[in-house]
Enzyme design. Structure first.
Site, PDB file in Angstrom:
ATOM      1  N   ASN A   1      15.899 -30.225  73.985  1.00 46.13           N
ATOM      2  CA  ASN A   1      15.358 -31.300  73.152  1.00 46.13           C
ATOM      3  C   ASN A   1      13.929 -31.661  73.550  1.00 46.13           C
ATOM      4  O   ASN A   1      13.515 -31.462  74.691  1.00 46.13           O
ATOM      5  CB  ASN A   1      16.235 -32.550  73.303  1.00 46.13           C
ATOM      6  CG  ASN A   1      16.322 -32.987  74.762  1.00 46.13           C
ATOM      7  OD1 ASN A   1      16.998 -32.348  75.564  1.00 46.13           O
ATOM      8  ND2 ASN A   1      15.641 -34.057  75.127  1.00 46.13           N
TER       9      ASN A   1
ATOM     10  N   ASP B   1      18.970 -35.165  70.034  1.00 49.88           N
ATOM     11  CA  ASP B   1      19.239 -34.443  71.278  1.00 49.88           C
ATOM     12  C   ASP B   1      20.002 -33.155  71.023  1.00 49.88           C
ATOM     13  O   ASP B   1      20.887 -32.778  71.784  1.00 49.88           O
ATOM     14  CB  ASP B   1      20.001 -35.321  72.285  1.00 49.88           C
ATOM     15  CG  ASP B   1      20.114 -34.660  73.662  1.00 49.88           C
ATOM     16  OD1 ASP B   1      19.192 -33.934  74.055  1.00 49.88           O
ATOM     17  OD2 ASP B   1      21.149 -34.856  74.329  1.00 49.88           O
TER      18      ASP B   1
ATOM     19  N   GLU C   1      15.533 -34.602  79.561  1.00 48.16           N
ATOM     20  CA  GLU C   1      15.767 -36.049  79.516  1.00 48.16           C
ATOM     21  C   GLU C   1      14.829 -36.819  80.436  1.00 48.16           C
ATOM     22  O   GLU C   1      14.818 -38.053  80.428  1.00 48.16           O
ATOM     23  CB  GLU C   1      17.220 -36.357  79.887  1.00 48.16           C
ATOM     24  CG  GLU C   1      18.198 -36.187  78.753  1.00 48.16           C
ATOM     25  CD  GLU C   1      18.322 -34.742  78.300  1.00 48.16           C
ATOM     26  OE1 GLU C   1      18.161 -34.488  77.090  1.00 48.16           O
ATOM     27  OE2 GLU C   1      18.574 -33.861  79.135  1.00 48.16           O
TER      28      GLU C   1
END
Length: 571
Positions: free
Chosen positions: A264, A314, A198
């Site tokens: 991801n 995600d 992230e």
């Protein structure tokens, strides 16, 4: 593609698999010895195959209702305690959250403390830890305990004294890279990844010498433009492409292969790194949202399965690979099983990487099916968000059909026990620019409840027939990992703090005890001096509910924060 129910599971235990492997390439001798002793729990998943199956059966379906508390131990750290203890000999090793703030060595039968290790963890780690200050446990080999840390370091401790033997820097945590999961030891190498998908990090796996902490190899999960797979990224987007290997690895001694999942891609706005729609062609963003097979000696990638190409939701591919030999169509197959975040349960040949089947184990509508021939999902174009195309009612949610909480596989029942989620979402993308150490997302993702009036479900899954056998529905998602045993039991907790012993064949709850705080960790079992124990760490997550709107508020309200180890036995 599914398999007929006539081909039942071979049930060849990981102990037998390890024994077979030692005749060829040897794994770490101390770990082989420890794993072959059913009284111990020597690695995070009980064995190199992450089966979380123990053959112990003193505690069984007949007497599980008589479980009582043997002892409890405060971890002296609240919030997101997610550690699965390990047990070597008569010593239990358990870590706390916040760094870890502490690692403890306890007498496994009494809870008496043998030693405590307290590292110096910087005060600012929380801002670089995407999804809380958790630590999921430690690893053991050659008389040493290995600990990954939120400050991006790896430490080796003397297992007898707790004295720090060496500490090495794996990654700069201030780029958004923390270590939350235990490393994997193969022979003389300690292998670890780190988080940060992230934050726009470039994920990698690294191996360190077991005695000195010296780095021996590093393999990036996101290739540079001049490497194989580099052309699957748009422009120079790969340099902040995610693909972090932040959960646990598995190992097959027979083929001398390590298996690891990757996170991801970054950012969440697919227009930055791919086409922004379903016509992504070769812009699949290797090797994100994938399972990789690697040579533990060199780090070289042998093969990969990308479960969600050009991921737009995600759907991290980090979930653990569970290894066992399955009887499929009259043949014994060296299998790899994975309950992916994208809602599909994958069965693959772990030696070749060939996907044998992939079917939905939860309600999932982003794709109509996952095609084993093309190695891609047949997507519903309405469910793929991108620039100028917001999407509604996508299932599963970004926490996945299953998140990090470990599943287990019982060779006696032939079933996998999956802590699953039933949550959906809307999704829209926005412009985003990379800034070091800050979320690199570019998306809005309001949460919605899944269909059916429940948000979580413990699923007993037949991996050959690819079907649900029984389940226990939960009112909230993000429940605890599972343990299964030779006594015909499954142990699992939930976010309310209810810890249960369940009949592995029928799903009947045989015993339940509320432990005062939410449970995410996977339980373990072991035996000391002829008495079997079951241990569980409790301590509700705090950061993740912030991603989930009203559902997250319910999760926070379900139980207070906590931080304790509870150990049970039948008196």
């Amino acid at each position: 593609m599914t398999f007929g129910t006539k081909g039942f599971l071979a049930g060849i235990s990981m102990v037998a698999m390890l024994a077979a492997g030692t005749s060829g390439v040897r794994a770490n001798d101390s770990l082989i010895k420890a794993q072959s002793d059913s009284n111990q729990w020597a690695v995070a998943g009980h064995d190199y195959g992450n089966t979380r199956y123990s053959p112990l059966k003193q505690i069984n379906t007949e007497n599980a209702g008589k479980l009582t508390l043997a002892y409890s131990f405060s971890l002296a750290a609240l919030r997101s305690n997610e550690s699965s203890p390990i047990v070597v000999g008569n010593t239990l090793y358990v870590s706390s959250s916040w760094g870890p703030k502490y690692v403890y060595a306890l007498d496994a039968a009494t809870g008496a403390r043998k030693w405590t290790w307290e590292p110096e963890i910087p005060d600012d780690v929380l801002q670089y830890a995407c999804c809380d200050v958790n630590n999921r446990g430690v690893s053991y080999a050659d008389g040493k305990i290995f600990v990954g840390r939120l400050d991006g370091k790896l430490t080796a401790l003397d297992a007898a004294t707790g004295k720090a033997l060496w500490t090495t820097k794996v990654v700069d945590y201030k780029q958004g890279s923390v270590i939350t999961s235990p490393p994997l030891v193969v022979r003389d190498k300690v292998i670890t990844g780190f988080g940060g998908g992230e934050y726009g990090v470039r994920g990698s796996l690294q191996a360190f010498d077991i005695n000195s902490g010296k780095q021996l190899w590093q393999t990036f999960m996101v290739p540079s433009p001049d490497e194989p797979g580099g052309d699957t990224w748009k422009g120079d987007s790969a340099q902040h492409g995610g693909g972090a290997a932040w959960l646990v690895g598995s190992y097959d001694p027979k083929s001398d292969t390590v298996y690891w999942g990757t996170s991801n891609p970054g950012p969440w706005n697919t227009g930055v790194r791919s086409t922004g729609d379903g016509n992504f062609g070769k812009l699949t963003n290797l090797y994100t949202a994938s399972t990789l097979a690697l040579d533990p000696n060199t780090g070289k990638i042998k093969w990969h399965i990308q479960t969600t190409p050009a991921d737009a939701w995600d759907y991290d591919g980090v979930n653990e690979a569970v290894l066992s030999d399955l009887k499929i169509g009259g043949s014994t197959v060296p299998a790899l099983m994975k309950a992916d975040r994208n809602g599909y349960f994958f069965v693959a040949n772990r030696e070749t990487g060939k996907v044998l089947s992939a079917e939905k184990y939860v309600f999932s509508n982003w794709a109509k099916k996952w095609d084993v021939n093309t190695m891609r999902a047949v997507e519903d174009p309405d469910k793929r968000p991108g620039p100028g195309h917001p999407a509604k009612d996508i299932c599963p949610n970004l926490i996945g059909g299953k998140n990090w909480q470990p599943m287990s596989f019982n060779p006696q029942t032939g079933l996998v026990y999956i802590p699953s989620n039933n949550v959906c979402m809307d999704w829209s993308v926005s412009d985003v620019a990379y800034k070091r150490g800050v979320f690199y997302l570019g998306a809005e993702f309001p949460t919605k409840e899944g269909p059916g009036g429940f948000l979580g479900e413990l699923v007993a899954w037949d991996p050959i027939a690819q079907k649900k056998v029984w389940s226990i529905k939960e009112d909230l998602p993000f429940n605890g990992g599972t343990l299964t045993t030779g006594g015909g039991l499954v142990f699992a907790g939930n976010i309310h703090g209810d810890f249960r012993a369940i009949d592995a064949k029928s799903g009947k709850v045989l015993w339940s005890k509320n432990l005062g705080s939410g449970i995410g960790a996977g339980p373990v079992t072991y035996s000391v001096d002829g008495k079997q124990y079951v241990a569980i760490v409790v301590g509700r997550t705090a950061a993740l509910p912030a991603f989930l709107g009203e559902v997250g508020k319910k999760m926070t309200a379900a139980a207070p924060e906590g931080g304790s180890l509870f150990v049970f036995s039948v008196q």
